[in-house]
Design a protein around this motif. Structure first.
Motif, short mmCIF file in Angstrom:
data_model
loop_
_atom_site.label_atom_id
_atom_site.label_comp_id
_atom_site.label_asym_id
_atom_site.label_seq_id
_atom_site.Cartn_x
_atom_site.Cartn_y
_atom_site.Cartn_z
N ILE A 172 -1.39 -10.80 2.02
CA ILE A 172 -0.23 -9.93 1.90
C ILE A 172 -0.59 -8.65 1.14
CG2 ILE A 172 2.11 -9.74 0.95
CD1 ILE A 172 1.93 -11.47 3.41
N HIS A 173 -1.75 -8.66 0.47
CA HIS A 173 -2.11 -7.51 -0.35
C HIS A 173 -2.30 -6.23 0.46
CE1 HIS A 173 -5.70 -9.40 1.09
NE2 HIS A 173 -6.50 -8.51 0.59
N GLN A 174 -2.52 -6.36 1.78
CA GLN A 174 -2.68 -5.19 2.63
C GLN A 174 -1.35 -4.55 2.99
OE1 GLN A 174 -2.98 -8.24 3.49
NE2 GLN A 174 -1.87 -8.62 5.37
N TYR A 175 -0.24 -5.20 2.64
CA TYR A 175 1.08 -4.73 3.05
C TYR A 175 1.36 -3.33 2.53
CZ TYR A 175 5.92 -5.32 4.58
OH TYR A 175 7.13 -5.19 5.22
N ALA A 176 1.06 -3.10 1.25
CA ALA A 176 1.32 -1.79 0.66
C ALA A 176 0.49 -0.72 1.32
CB ALA A 176 1.06 -1.82 -0.84
N ASN A 177 -0.73 -1.08 1.74
CA ASN A 177 -1.60 -0.13 2.41
C ASN A 177 -1.01 0.32 3.74
OD1 ASN A 177 -4.11 0.22 4.45
ND2 ASN A 177 -4.72 0.88 2.39
N MET A 178 -0.34 -0.59 4.42
CA MET A 178 0.21 -0.29 5.74
C MET A 178 1.62 0.30 5.67
SD MET A 178 -0.68 -0.60 9.04
CE MET A 178 -1.74 -2.02 9.38
N PHE A 179 2.42 -0.14 4.69
CA PHE A 179 3.82 0.24 4.64
C PHE A 179 4.20 1.08 3.42
CE2 PHE A 179 3.99 -3.39 7.51
CZ PHE A 179 4.89 -2.96 8.48
N GLY A 180 3.24 1.36 2.56
CA GLY A 180 3.55 2.11 1.35
C GLY A 180 4.15 3.48 1.64
N MET A 181 5.09 3.90 0.78
CA MET A 181 5.75 5.19 0.92
C MET A 181 5.59 5.96 -0.39
SD MET A 181 9.29 3.84 2.68
CE MET A 181 10.05 5.47 2.55
N GLU A 182 5.38 7.26 -0.26
CA GLU A 182 5.21 8.09 -1.45
C GLU A 182 6.44 8.01 -2.34
OE1 GLU A 182 4.01 12.72 -2.61
OE2 GLU A 182 4.39 12.15 -0.53
N LYS A 183 6.21 7.85 -3.64
CA LYS A 183 7.26 7.81 -4.66
C LYS A 183 8.21 6.63 -4.49
CE LYS A 183 7.20 12.81 -5.49
NZ LYS A 183 8.00 14.05 -5.55
N ASN A 184 7.73 5.57 -3.84
CA ASN A 184 8.54 4.37 -3.64
C ASN A 184 7.74 3.12 -4.00
OD1 ASN A 184 11.33 4.63 -1.85
ND2 ASN A 184 9.97 6.40 -1.68
N ILE A 192 -13.27 2.06 0.97
CA ILE A 192 -13.40 1.61 2.36
C ILE A 192 -14.02 0.23 2.44
CG2 ILE A 192 -15.68 2.66 2.68
CD1 ILE A 192 -12.86 2.50 5.31
N TYR A 193 -14.73 -0.20 1.40
CA TYR A 193 -15.38 -1.50 1.45
C TYR A 193 -14.49 -2.63 0.93
CZ TYR A 193 -19.53 0.87 2.94
OH TYR A 193 -20.41 1.62 3.67
N SER A 194 -13.26 -2.32 0.55
CA SER A 194 -12.33 -3.39 0.20
C SER A 194 -11.85 -4.01 1.50
CB SER A 194 -11.14 -2.85 -0.59
OG SER A 194 -10.24 -2.17 0.25
N SER A 195 -11.51 -5.29 1.45
CA SER A 195 -11.03 -5.95 2.66
C SER A 195 -9.76 -5.29 3.17
CB SER A 195 -10.79 -7.44 2.38
OG SER A 195 -9.78 -7.61 1.40
N THR A 196 -8.89 -4.87 2.25
CA THR A 196 -7.62 -4.26 2.65
C THR A 196 -7.83 -3.01 3.48
OG1 THR A 196 -6.49 -5.11 0.70
CG2 THR A 196 -5.48 -3.23 1.80
N VAL A 197 -8.60 -2.07 2.97
CA VAL A 197 -8.77 -0.79 3.65
C VAL A 197 -9.55 -0.95 4.95
CG1 VAL A 197 -9.74 1.53 3.46
CG2 VAL A 197 -8.62 0.49 1.49
N LEU A 198 -10.63 -1.68 4.89
CA LEU A 198 -11.47 -1.79 6.08
C LEU A 198 -10.78 -2.56 7.21
CD1 LEU A 198 -14.17 -0.95 7.18
CD2 LEU A 198 -15.18 -3.05 6.26
N LYS A 199 -10.13 -3.67 6.86
CA LYS A 199 -9.44 -4.45 7.91
C LYS A 199 -8.26 -3.68 8.48
CE LYS A 199 -10.62 -8.90 5.87
NZ LYS A 199 -10.07 -10.15 5.29
N ASN A 200 -7.47 -3.06 7.62
CA ASN A 200 -6.35 -2.27 8.13
C ASN A 200 -6.84 -1.16 9.03
OD1 ASN A 200 -4.26 -3.71 7.03
ND2 ASN A 200 -3.63 -2.15 5.57
N SER A 201 -7.93 -0.51 8.65
CA SER A 201 -8.48 0.57 9.46
C SER A 201 -8.92 0.07 10.83
CB SER A 201 -9.66 1.23 8.74
OG SER A 201 -9.26 1.80 7.52
N PHE A 202 -9.58 -1.08 10.84
CA PHE A 202 -10.08 -1.60 12.10
C PHE A 202 -8.96 -2.12 13.00
CE2 PHE A 202 -14.40 -1.13 10.82
CZ PHE A 202 -15.10 -1.09 12.01
#
Length: 203
Positions: A117-129, A72-82
């Motif tokens: 752009i590193h947050q892209y997978a966090n927002m659009f990632g799909m299981e097994k893809n 949660i303290y990574s910029s990706t997770v925290l910013k996407n969450s907020f």
């Protein structure tokens, strides 16, 4: 994470497991020196303001038990969450793609790191893809992957990952310089033959 609308005059954030707080006036969002997770949230609020998105004051409580720069303290997770949470709480009407842009531009304008752009997978990632991402158009195509018979190992190197303290901007400037030498917008538009022609100009 919990987000709550309030009628108070300031925004209040509490990182539960760290027992750290931050209070700020969303009308005057200022970057903090060496304040880690606090700046991640300030970036999102600042960029929403730039876009003309109106949010009221709020309280937030969140927790995560990994080191700074992870979980949660990574910029990706925290910013996407907020950005996702504020979009829902205040009915901002942002699509996932628009939320990605808020994240990216926040880093460009507020943290002065030309990344995002590193947050892209966090927002659009799909299981097994896996995602084939075009960083110019910020569009992607999912491709199903099969890793049967393989094990993935995650290793904690204990090295803190912090773009604002890294040489990322320097590496990006080097790529932009090479693009100018090649006469293209980005290096992906070039060919090996073109690179061979300018290699003597590179150090």
């Amino acid at each position: 994470m919990q987000l709550i609308k309030v009628t108070k005059t300031l925004v209040f954030i509490y990182a539960l497991n760290k027992e750290e707080t931050h209070t700020f006036d969303k009308k005057q969002v200022i970057s903090l020196i060496y304040r880690a997770w606090r700046n991640y949230i300030l970036e999102i609020v600042a960029e929403l303001k730039v876009l003309g998105k109106k949010i009221a004051n709020f309280n937030s409580f969140f927790a995560g038990y990994s080191p700074d720069g992870a979980d949660i303290y990574s910029s990706t997770v925290l910013k996407n969450s907020f950005v996702f949470g504020l979009n829902e709480l205040f009915d901002l009407g942002l699509s996932k793609h628009e939320m990605i842009i808020v994240f990216q531009k926040g880093e460009h304008h507020f943290a002065i790191v030309k990344y995002g752009i590193h947050q892209y997978a966090n927002m659009f990632g799909m299981e097994k893809n896996a995602l084939l991402l075009d960083c110019r158009t910020i569009e992607s195509q999912p491709y199903e992957i099969y890793i049967n018979g393989y094990d993935l190992i995650l290793v904690n190197s204990n090295v803190k990952y912090d773009l604002s303290e890294s040489t990322y901007n320097n590496r990006r400037e080097a790529c932009e310089k090479i693009s100018r030498l090649l006469g293209v917008d980005i290096i992906k538009d070039s060919t090996k033959e073109n690179l061979d022609h300018i290699k003597n100009k590179l150090t």
